[in-house]
Design an enzyme around this catalytic site. Structure first.
Site, mmCIF file in Angstrom:
data_model
loop_
_atom_site.group_PDB
_atom_site.id
_atom_site.type_symbol
_atom_site.label_atom_id
_atom_site.label_comp_id
_atom_site.label_asym_id
_atom_site.label_seq_id
_atom_site.Cartn_x
_atom_site.Cartn_y
_atom_site.Cartn_z
ATOM 1 N N SER A 1 0.850 -1.193 0.000
ATOM 2 C CA SER A 1 0.000 0.000 0.000
ATOM 3 C C SER A 1 0.878 1.234 0.000
ATOM 4 C CB SER A 1 -0.902 0.014 1.241
ATOM 5 O OG SER A 1 -1.507 1.281 1.423
ATOM 6 N N TYR B 1 -1.742 -0.304 10.547
ATOM 7 C CA TYR B 1 -1.954 -0.788 9.178
ATOM 8 C C TYR B 1 -0.760 -0.424 8.303
ATOM 9 C CZ TYR B 1 -3.782 -1.096 4.437
ATOM 10 O OH TYR B 1 -3.955 -1.396 3.103
#
Length: 218
Positions: A113, A126
């Site tokens: 990501s 995250y």
């Protein structure tokens, strides 16, 4: 071969692929369970033989302030985003090495990501799991590259997926909705198209790192 937890969703997708003229095998597997991953790998080999392309796309996103101390959520993200990816790698990398030794292309694609190196408030854990995956991809190249196995790390920006549905914080969920309205997020097909291009290069060419963003995302 499609691997995920929900057998009903997998079966539905496999049927759609078949209706469109393709072929797909639905394999229910829990990436947080090593035995489940190993059993899934055997099922894939029984159906198709040696595996030469792996896309590690499983992930869970549970943003909240670290001060909330939601250790259960931290563990879920670590178990899926990091340990889950490692379990898949352990199960299939021998196949990739064998495919490369036989003269074919062999690819490991990890879906990380943009959050791996662009910080967002309340997404610290995250982002940390994705940073770990990005680093893992980089390091694995030193082990697998000399054996002609390509490792590609893909870092998407804002993308329409089920990740947004994981968010149970109303304020953060609203922020995500606003970002999608403003930025016009990517679709899963956009990321899949990039993977298809990357893995279709000649076997001596490794597109090692790809960051793909909506045009409006800085």
């Amino acid at each position: 071969a499609l691997l995920a937890r929900r057998a009903d969703r997998l079966t539905e997708l496999a049927q759609k692929i078949a209706a469109d003229g393709g072929q797909a095998l639905a394999v229910a597997a829990d990436l947080t369970d090593p035995a489940s991953v190993d059993a899934a790998a055997e099922q894939v080999r029984a159906a198709y033989g040696r595996v030469d392309l792996i896309v590690n796309a499983a992930g869970v996103m549970l943003p909240n302030p670290v001060t909330d101390g939601r250790a259960d959520e931290w563990q879920r993200m670590l178990d899926t985003n990091v340990s889950g990816a490692l379990r898949v790698i352990r199960a299939f990398v021998p196949d990739l090495i064998a495919a490369a030794e036989a003269g074919g292309t062999a690819d490991l694609v990890n879906i990380s990501s943009i959050g791996a190196h662009v910080p967002f408030p309340n997404y610290a854990v995250y982002g940390a799991t994705k940073a770990a995956l990005t680093y893992l991809s980089q390091s694995l190249r030193t082990e697998l590259g000399p054996r002609d196995v390509r490792v590609t790390n893909v870092e998407p920006g804002l993308t329409e997926s089920e990740l947004a549905s994981h968010v149970d914080n109303a304020e953060l969920s609203g922020q995500l909705d606003g970002m999608f309205d403003a930025l016009i997020g990517l679709g899963a097909d956009d990321v899949a198209d990039l993977i298809a291009y990357t893995t279709s290069r000649p076997r001596h060419v490794n597109l090692r790192q790809a960051i793909v963003l909506p045009t409006r995302q800085a």
